[in-house]
Design a protein around this motif. Structure first.
Motif, mmCIF file in Angstrom:
data_model
loop_
_atom_site.group_PDB
_atom_site.id
_atom_site.type_symbol
_atom_site.label_atom_id
_atom_site.label_comp_id
_atom_site.label_asym_id
_atom_site.label_seq_id
_atom_site.Cartn_x
_atom_site.Cartn_y
_atom_site.Cartn_z
ATOM 1 N N GLU A 265 72.239 56.841 40.066
ATOM 2 C CA GLU A 265 70.947 56.225 40.375
ATOM 3 C C GLU A 265 69.888 56.657 39.360
ATOM 4 O O GLU A 265 69.071 55.844 38.919
ATOM 5 C CB GLU A 265 70.493 56.551 41.808
ATOM 6 N N LEU A 266 69.929 57.930 38.978
ATOM 7 C CA LEU A 266 68.913 58.394 38.030
ATOM 8 C C LEU A 266 69.098 57.732 36.669
ATOM 9 O O LEU A 266 68.123 57.303 36.043
ATOM 10 C CB LEU A 266 68.976 59.916 37.897
ATOM 11 N N ASP A 267 70.345 57.626 36.227
ATOM 12 C CA ASP A 267 70.607 56.963 34.948
ATOM 13 C C ASP A 267 70.136 55.516 34.980
ATOM 14 O O ASP A 267 69.523 55.028 34.036
ATOM 15 C CB ASP A 267 72.114 56.991 34.628
ATOM 16 N N ALA A 268 70.452 54.837 36.091
ATOM 17 C CA ALA A 268 70.125 53.414 36.180
ATOM 18 C C ALA A 268 68.625 53.202 36.257
ATOM 19 O O ALA A 268 68.061 52.341 35.568
ATOM 20 C CB ALA A 268 70.814 52.797 37.400
ATOM 21 N N ILE A 269 67.952 54.010 37.088
ATOM 22 C CA ILE A 269 66.497 53.860 37.221
ATOM 23 C C ILE A 269 65.824 54.209 35.893
ATOM 24 O O ILE A 269 64.910 53.511 35.439
ATOM 25 C CB ILE A 269 65.963 54.745 38.370
ATOM 26 N N ALA A 270 66.305 55.265 35.267
ATOM 27 C CA ALA A 270 65.747 55.661 33.972
ATOM 28 C C ALA A 270 65.931 54.544 32.952
ATOM 29 O O ALA A 270 65.010 54.202 32.207
ATOM 30 C CB ALA A 270 66.412 56.933 33.479
ATOM 31 N N ASN A 300 72.607 59.235 24.597
ATOM 32 C CA ASN A 300 73.773 60.012 25.040
ATOM 33 C C ASN A 300 74.814 60.107 23.943
ATOM 34 O O ASN A 300 75.316 61.164 23.609
ATOM 35 C CB ASN A 300 74.446 59.329 26.241
ATOM 36 N N TYR A 301 75.148 58.924 23.424
ATOM 37 C CA TYR A 301 76.227 58.848 22.457
ATOM 38 C C TYR A 301 75.877 59.606 21.183
ATOM 39 O O TYR A 301 76.663 60.378 20.649
ATOM 40 C CB TYR A 301 76.530 57.379 22.136
ATOM 41 N N GLY A 302 74.647 59.373 20.720
ATOM 42 C CA GLY A 302 74.203 60.015 19.481
ATOM 43 C C GLY A 302 74.219 61.525 19.602
ATOM 44 O O GLY A 302 74.691 62.230 18.714
ATOM 45 N N MET A 303 73.713 62.015 20.725
ATOM 46 C CA MET A 303 73.653 63.464 20.861
ATOM 47 C C MET A 303 75.051 64.071 20.991
ATOM 48 O O MET A 303 75.308 65.149 20.476
ATOM 49 C CB MET A 303 72.750 63.845 22.036
ATOM 50 N N LEU A 314 70.077 66.856 28.371
ATOM 51 C CA LEU A 314 69.350 66.571 29.606
ATOM 52 C C LEU A 314 67.850 66.622 29.357
ATOM 53 O O LEU A 314 67.093 65.760 29.809
ATOM 54 C CB LEU A 314 69.717 67.603 30.681
ATOM 55 N N LEU A 315 67.449 67.634 28.631
ATOM 56 C CA LEU A 315 66.027 67.815 28.339
ATOM 57 C C LEU A 315 65.471 66.613 27.581
ATOM 58 O O LEU A 315 64.434 66.054 27.919
ATOM 59 C CB LEU A 315 65.902 69.095 27.518
ATOM 60 N N MET A 316 66.221 66.190 26.549
ATOM 61 C CA MET A 316 65.783 65.064 25.716
ATOM 62 C C MET A 316 65.673 63.787 26.540
ATOM 63 O O MET A 316 64.738 63.011 26.387
ATOM 64 C CB MET A 316 66.799 64.807 24.606
ATOM 65 N N LYS A 317 66.658 63.587 27.422
ATOM 66 C CA LYS A 317 66.661 62.388 28.232
ATOM 67 C C LYS A 317 65.390 62.361 29.080
ATOM 68 O O LYS A 317 64.727 61.330 29.199
ATOM 69 C CB LYS A 317 67.905 62.378 29.116
ATOM 70 N N GLY A 318 65.070 63.516 29.647
ATOM 71 C CA GLY A 318 63.857 63.609 30.456
ATOM 72 C C GLY A 318 62.620 63.261 29.660
ATOM 73 O O GLY A 318 61.780 62.468 30.101
ATOM 74 N N VAL A 319 62.522 63.821 28.461
ATOM 75 C CA VAL A 319 61.345 63.559 27.616
ATOM 76 C C VAL A 319 61.234 62.072 27.320
ATOM 77 O O VAL A 319 60.159 61.473 27.430
ATOM 78 C CB VAL A 319 61.448 64.362 26.298
ATOM 79 N N ASP B 65 80.003 69.526 27.329
ATOM 80 C CA ASP B 65 79.979 69.765 28.773
ATOM 81 C C ASP B 65 79.843 68.423 29.484
ATOM 82 O O ASP B 65 78.932 67.654 29.189
ATOM 83 C CB ASP B 65 78.776 70.675 29.057
ATOM 84 N N SER B 66 80.739 68.119 30.417
ATOM 85 C CA SER B 66 80.675 66.804 31.070
ATOM 86 C C SER B 66 79.877 66.830 32.370
ATOM 87 O O SER B 66 79.772 65.808 33.036
ATOM 88 C CB SER B 66 82.086 66.286 31.352
ATOM 89 N N ARG B 67 79.340 67.963 32.740
ATOM 90 C CA ARG B 67 78.557 68.098 33.968
ATOM 91 C C ARG B 67 79.272 67.478 35.173
ATOM 92 O O ARG B 67 78.702 66.677 35.924
ATOM 93 C CB ARG B 67 77.167 67.487 33.785
ATOM 94 N N SER B 68 80.519 67.826 35.340
ATOM 95 C CA SER B 68 81.321 67.412 36.504
ATOM 96 C C SER B 68 81.556 65.912 36.604
ATOM 97 O O SER B 68 81.903 65.419 37.667
ATOM 98 C CB SER B 68 80.692 67.885 37.815
#
Lengths: 335, 365
Positions: A265-270, A300-303, A314-319, B65-68
């Motif tokens: 849900e977070l990925d989709a909403i983001a 995601n892929y690039g990182m 995760l941090l970058m995605k948030g930013v 890391d695949s985070r589960s």
């Protein structure tokens, strides 16, 4: 990328500026793609890389199209991850090889249509429940879907007894894993679904109603729109899309368990937010949703490609999400 | 404003990429490490050791890391394969996904060693370059059963009528393989030893001490005197339970929380068992609080897996190769995949260890 460069080449300077400021989502995507290309000397864009990107983002794309429409009506859906998880588990349980002793229906061989239908129906049912709670129960969407999130999780664990639903039949897996020449099936399904959503939003009365409700629910009601019915329908459509996502995810992984699709849900909403679907309702397009999915996908892929530590990912995605919403607010405030 | 934001965005990405992603184009062997979830203590220790080994061996390591999330892990594998990485150490998310990963790697003529979650027999049958380098989860449960058996042999008065064990069980995240296999195995192990196991209450505490403590607080109030053991799936939850028991003064001597008056090895009225042998858990054991735990050897598993991957990358791997001093199994055992004669030569079983009063000091760092 190709499409945008033809537009920019033909448009005069003022048109170009207008195009850029109207389509910040596309600009963001192009900038990121170029950045990644530059960093890897173009190596990140081999054919198999693009295939990987398409495969990786396909399932999320269905979820994004679903929640994107919901957000257009000023709703939200937090239940996506566990609904997709429940769908994947139900669907997978009917696709297990009959000789697998630990199968949920050991010894039974269902035709391939059964797992697909079961998955789609499960998704539709979850969507319908969400819709009824929001439209007729008058619950805030945030709370209603938080409730169904937990219910779906509970049902998944009860149904599977917390076990992995594995050993799926090859024909079922092929639905997700196959490809037509160089094009993965998954990408073709997304293209088809995106087309349907585009037609729905752009060329049907119902689509217009969705925008009207999101823009101003009171005005929508006054103008004769059956707001309740339309809201049920948008959650139902989204449920069907989650259903497709779940079936395909099960096929793609060859299994389903309690952890499948968690956090989707977070990925989709983001993604849809980055793609320009406004949380204030009434704003957003199919194209934007897909661009949003691809943008998060390329991040995601690039990182991953560059070997960036996953905590930084995760941090970058948030930013990036925060910046995208910030830009969106600026744009909508000015209008 | 808008353009500034985009610029800022692009710059952050560029900076991050060039800071962390600078790849040296050397002829060093490259090994990919696909790691389930670094939030789990065992997996984090495993990854840390792989990093150390790679550094020592002069190997370029790509650790992800695949985070589960199995889907993420699959994407990461595909990404590394498209970059030309061929040899992997993998801590998978699910057994059922290992065959698909092995097939993808085999297409590029590579190989992999799987740890922590066992690969399926089918995954090892994909090729001779795929290995088990692990200690199956259920063994942890079996060892817990053994420790519990020893405890009740020594303290028969603590046992209920008709060899009944009244257990409170704190489980890891539901559906997690370690949760399922550890739980099933400890219950089965106790049954096999002739006990009647009555689970007074069980619930998930998601591996977390604070959730475990909350659950335990409620259970002590509800089931005072009705349970004679607390079994948990990991040390984190075990320590949460210990805290709760101490707070409720559910101890031998409520006036002195450090006195083991009944001499059963714990100041608590009932023994509490964990898995992992984390340093905090060992500290708790030294204070006679936690009763016992089980060591899943992260160094052993990661070293075995890494040495296999390295040998393949350097072209030194031969059947019967000795990794981390371990030889592959020769006779099939009970547990998949080491129960299949066709792949037994690809199975390296790293022993689990019972950590009790007698030996815990060996593991204190």
């Amino acid at each position: 990328m190709a499409a945008s460069s033809t537009v920019t080449a033909q448009a005069p300077a003022r048109g170009l500026r207008a195009f850029l400021s109207k389509n910040t989502n596309i600009v963001t995507f192009v900038v990121l793609a170029l950045a990644l290309g530059a960093l890897t000397g173009g190596r990140a864009f081999g054919l198999d890389s693009i295939q990987n990107l398409l495969i990786a983002e396909s399932v999320r794309a269905f979820a994004a199209l679903g929640v994107g429409m919901i957000i257009i009506t000023r709703g939200i859906d937090l239940s996506i991850g566990y609904v997709v998880c429940l769908v994947a588990s139900v669907s997978a349980s009917f696709a297990q090889t009959p000789d697998y002793a630990a199968a949920l229906y050991a010894g039974k061989d269902f035709v391939i249509l059964v797992p697909i239908a079961a998955g789609l129906m499960t998704g539709a049912l979850c969507g319908l429940v969400n819709g009824l709670l929001v439209a007729y129960g008058k619950l805030p969407a945030f709370i209603a879907t938080l409730g169904t999130l937990s219910i779906a999780r509970g049902l998944q664990l009860i149904y599977t007894k917390a076990a992995v639903v594995g050993s799926l039949k090859q024909p079922f897996k092929n639905i997700s894993q196959g490809s037509l020449g160089p094009v993965p099936y998954l990408a073709i399904y997304v293209a088809f679904a995106a087309f349907v959503v585009w037609v729905l939003l752009r060329h049907t009365r119902r689509g217009t109603n969705f925008y009207a409700i999101g823009g101003n629910p009171v005005a929508a009601r006054v103008s004769g729109i059956n707001v309740e019915r339309e809201l049920v329908m948008v959650y139902l459509y989204a449920g069907v899309l989650y259903g497709i996502a779940g079936v395909l995810q099960a096929g793609r992984l060859g299994l389903a368990n309690a952890l499948t699709a968690n956090g989707m849900e977070l990925d989709a909403i983001a993604a849809v937010t980055v793609g320009g679907v406004s949380q204030t309702g009434g704003v957003g397009t199919m194209g934007g949703m897909i661009v949003g999915v691809l943008t998060l996908g390329i991040i995601n892929y690039g990182m991953t490609y560059l070997g960036v530590d996953s905590y930084y990912q995760l941090l970058m995605k948030g930013v990036i999400i925060i910046v995208a919403v910030f830009m969106d607010m600026n744009k909508n405030a000015r209008r | 404003m808008k353009r500034m934001s985009i610029l800022a965005l692009a710059l952050v990405v560029l900076a991050a990429g060039s800071l962390i992603g600078c790849q040296s184009k050397s002829s060093k062997p490259v090994i990919g490490a696909l790691i389930r979830n670094l939030d789990e203590q065992f997996v984090a220790d495993y990854a840390a050791n792989v990093k150390v080994l790679a550094e020592k061996a002069g190997v370029e390591l790509k650790l992800l890391d695949s985070r589960s999330d199995q889907a993420t892990q699959l994407d990461q594998l595909n990404t590394l394969l498209s970059q030309g990485v061929k040899y992997f150490v993998i801590v998978p998310n699910q057994t059922e996904a290992t065959e698909q990963m092995a097939q993808a790697i085999a297409k590029k003529k590579g190989g992999a060693a799987f740890s922590n979650i066992q690969p399926s027999v089918a995954a090892l049958k994909v090729g001779k370059n795929f290995f088990l380098a692990s200690s199956p989860e259920s063994v942890a449960g079996q060892i817990q059963a053994q420790i519990i058996d020893d405890y009740f042999q020594k303290n028969p008065k603590k046992l209920g009528a008709n060899k009944t064990i009244n257990a409170l069980m704190l489980l890891g995240q539901l559906g997690h393989p370690a949760q399922k296999y550890r739980t099933d195995a400890v219950l089965q192990g106790l049954k096999d030893k002739g006990y009647t196991v009555n689970v007074v209450a069980q619930d998930t505490a998601n591996w977390k001490p604070d959730e475990a403590q909350q659950k335990m607080d409620a259970w002590i109030a509800a089931f005072k005197g009705k349970f004679n053991i607390v079994i948990t799936n990991n040390d984190g939850m075990a320590l949460g339970a210990v805290e709760s028991l101490l707070t409720a003064k559910y101890v031998d001597d409520p006036k002195d929380l450090t006195k083991d008056t009944d001499g059963d090895g714990t100041v608590l009225k009932v023994p509490v068992l964990g898995v992992d042998a984390t340093q905090v858990a060992l500290k708790s054991m030294s204070e006679n609080k936690l009763y016992a735990t089980v060591l899943q050897d992260s160094v052993g598993q990661s070293s075995t897996a890494f040495e296999l991957a390295l040998a393949m990358a350097q072209g030194k791997y031969k059947a019967g190769f000795e990794a981390w001093g371990l030889k592959p199994e020769t006779t099939p055992g009970d547990e998949a995949p080491a129960n299949d004669a066709a792949v037994i030569g690809q199975c390296y079983l790293v022993p689990f260890k019972a950590v009790t009063k007698d030996n815990y000091k060996e593991f204190v760092k």
